[in-house]
Design an enzyme around this catalytic site. Sequence first.
Site, mmCIF file in Angstrom:
data_model
loop_
_atom_site.group_PDB
_atom_site.id
_atom_site.type_symbol
_atom_site.label_atom_id
_atom_site.label_comp_id
_atom_site.label_asym_id
_atom_site.label_seq_id
_atom_site.Cartn_x
_atom_site.Cartn_y
_atom_site.Cartn_z
ATOM 1 N N ASN A 9 0.864 -1.179 0.000
ATOM 2 C CA ASN A 9 0.000 0.000 0.000
ATOM 3 C C ASN A 9 0.899 1.227 0.000
ATOM 4 O O ASN A 9 1.488 1.560 1.018
ATOM 5 C CB ASN A 9 -0.888 -0.041 1.251
ATOM 6 C CG ASN A 9 -1.699 1.233 1.433
ATOM 7 O OD1 ASN A 9 -1.778 2.062 0.520
ATOM 8 N ND2 ASN A 9 -2.310 1.386 2.602
ATOM 9 N N TRP A 10 1.002 1.874 -1.164
ATOM 10 C CA TRP A 10 1.940 2.994 -1.293
ATOM 11 C C TRP A 10 1.376 4.290 -0.702
ATOM 12 O O TRP A 10 2.058 5.290 -0.648
ATOM 13 C CB TRP A 10 2.304 3.212 -2.755
ATOM 14 C CG TRP A 10 3.033 2.058 -3.397
ATOM 15 C CD1 TRP A 10 3.252 0.806 -2.871
ATOM 16 C CD2 TRP A 10 3.647 2.054 -4.688
ATOM 17 N NE1 TRP A 10 3.961 0.032 -3.750
ATOM 18 C CE2 TRP A 10 4.214 0.770 -4.888
ATOM 19 C CE3 TRP A 10 3.765 2.997 -5.705
ATOM 20 C CZ2 TRP A 10 4.892 0.432 -6.063
ATOM 21 C CZ3 TRP A 10 4.441 2.656 -6.868
ATOM 22 C CH2 TRP A 10 4.998 1.383 -7.041
ATOM 23 N N LYS A 11 0.090 4.253 -0.349
ATOM 24 C CA LYS A 11 -0.577 5.442 0.225
ATOM 25 C C LYS A 11 -0.391 6.650 -0.709
ATOM 26 O O LYS A 11 -0.349 6.463 -1.914
ATOM 27 C CB LYS A 11 -0.054 5.692 1.638
ATOM 28 C CG LYS A 11 -0.125 4.418 2.487
ATOM 29 C CD LYS A 11 0.026 4.637 3.939
ATOM 30 C CE LYS A 11 -0.060 3.292 4.650
ATOM 31 N NZ LYS A 11 -0.064 3.409 6.097
ATOM 32 N N HIS A 94 -9.557 0.992 4.670
ATOM 33 C CA HIS A 94 -8.296 1.203 5.395
ATOM 34 C C HIS A 94 -8.538 2.153 6.563
ATOM 35 O O HIS A 94 -9.356 3.073 6.464
ATOM 36 C CB HIS A 94 -7.239 1.776 4.443
ATOM 37 C CG HIS A 94 -5.882 1.797 5.048
ATOM 38 N ND1 HIS A 94 -5.493 2.779 5.928
ATOM 39 C CD2 HIS A 94 -4.835 0.944 4.935
ATOM 40 C CE1 HIS A 94 -4.252 2.521 6.325
ATOM 41 N NE2 HIS A 94 -3.832 1.421 5.738
ATOM 42 N N GLU A 96 -6.970 4.583 7.671
ATOM 43 C CA GLU A 96 -6.788 6.013 7.367
ATOM 44 C C GLU A 96 -8.027 6.569 6.666
ATOM 45 O O GLU A 96 -8.405 7.719 6.874
ATOM 46 C CB GLU A 96 -5.514 6.202 6.524
ATOM 47 C CG GLU A 96 -4.263 6.006 7.380
ATOM 48 C CD GLU A 96 -3.047 5.466 6.640
ATOM 49 O OE1 GLU A 96 -2.995 5.526 5.397
ATOM 50 O OE2 GLU A 96 -2.142 4.962 7.339
ATOM 51 N N GLU A 166 -5.438 -4.944 10.511
ATOM 52 C CA GLU A 166 -4.446 -3.899 10.730
ATOM 53 C C GLU A 166 -4.796 -3.120 11.994
ATOM 54 O O GLU A 166 -5.604 -2.183 11.943
ATOM 55 C CB GLU A 166 -4.421 -2.935 9.541
ATOM 56 C CG GLU A 166 -4.048 -3.588 8.228
ATOM 57 C CD GLU A 166 -3.439 -2.591 7.253
ATOM 58 O OE1 GLU A 166 -2.323 -2.837 6.806
ATOM 59 O OE2 GLU A 166 -4.069 -1.567 6.978
ATOM 60 N N GLY A 172 2.276 2.323 10.739
ATOM 61 C CA GLY A 172 3.217 3.428 10.593
ATOM 62 C C GLY A 172 3.913 3.830 11.881
ATOM 63 O O GLY A 172 4.561 4.871 11.933
ATOM 64 N N SER A 213 3.274 -2.055 10.453
ATOM 65 C CA SER A 213 4.715 -2.121 10.735
ATOM 66 C C SER A 213 5.331 -3.476 10.411
ATOM 67 O O SER A 213 6.224 -3.944 11.116
ATOM 68 C CB SER A 213 4.995 -1.710 12.190
ATOM 69 O OG SER A 213 4.588 -0.366 12.410
ATOM 70 N N GLY A 234 2.939 -1.125 4.277
ATOM 71 C CA GLY A 234 2.957 0.308 3.981
ATOM 72 C C GLY A 234 4.384 0.823 3.872
ATOM 73 O O GLY A 234 4.964 0.891 2.801
ATOM 74 N N GLY A 235 4.960 1.149 5.002
ATOM 75 C CA GLY A 235 6.284 1.778 5.043
ATOM 76 C C GLY A 235 7.395 0.950 4.416
ATOM 77 O O GLY A 235 8.376 1.504 3.919
HETATM 78 P P1 PGA Z 1 2.717 0.293 7.694
HETATM 79 O O1 PGA Z 1 1.280 0.512 6.996
HETATM 80 O O2 PGA Z 1 3.296 -0.968 7.121
HETATM 81 O O3 PGA Z 1 3.496 1.521 7.324
HETATM 82 O O4 PGA Z 1 2.480 0.193 9.156
HETATM 83 C C1 PGA Z 1 0.449 -0.582 6.728
HETATM 84 C C2 PGA Z 1 -0.838 -0.095 6.105
HETATM 85 O O5 PGA Z 1 -1.291 1.009 6.419
HETATM 86 O O6 PGA Z 1 -1.437 -0.806 5.284
#
Ligand code: PGA
Length: 251
Positions: A9-11, A94, A96, A166, A172, A213, A234-235
């Site tokens: 997930n590149w956001k 998600h 967010e 998640e 994050g 994470s 994500g990260g």
């Molecule tokens: P993260 O994000 O790996 O940076 O914690 C995961 C996500 O939001 O899907």
Amino acid sequence: MRKPFVAGNWKMNKTVEQAKALVAEILPGIQSIDSVERVFCPPATSLPTLSELLKDSGVGLGAQNMHWEASGAYTGELSAGMVKEFCQYVILGHSERRAYFAETDGTVNKKTKAALAAGLTPIVCVGETLDENKANLTAEVIKRQIHQGLAEMSPEQASKIVVAYEPVWAIGTGLAATAPEANTVIKSYIRDTMKEMFGAGVAEGVRILYGGSVTAANAAEFFSQPDIDGALVGGACSKPDFIQIVKAAAA
Ligand code: PGA
């Protein structure tokens, strides 16, 4: 046997040029690992270009969101049909989106049905906040998100969904859940709830990912758990990490 699944997930990161560069870096490292279902979810602006680049690569492409209506006066939104022009997958619900864009279990439900109707594979995200976790509400919150997010669906529809657990406090933050902790939530609150709703066959076949994470260093531990079928990353979407995570899922 559930096929392992790793999605990045590149956001809201990467211009089209940057997205092309990242795919060029990562693809050679993951292309041959076809025992794992691999998916990139870049920003929508890069979907047309990446769909060309990934054609025949075996690596899938997903959007990060969509609207449930087929068309109309919804400024700024994309429909499932538009996503389907370029993608096979779509991330829905998600945390967010839930936190900053007012997504609810009800909108996640509508979007999931629309994605399935369009032939997309929805990656439906659930997870408790830190406050909910501290108040021992994890079971209640996750079961509600599954019950309401996947309401009024047939077992056949449900069998096509990928779920991602998640925990919001792990996204994050560098503070991942422990692998056994994540496995317990996935087994007892997600897979068992889906068993009640859709039957044992669906519950045993559905892929459930952990996200929050995940890194090259901890991925293998998550994947060693019996109920964790992959990761939403994500990260750690940059080159060395993502390749390592896909390799860990194949091992
Ligand atoms: P993260 O994000 O790996 O940076 O914690 C995961 C996500 O939001 O899907």
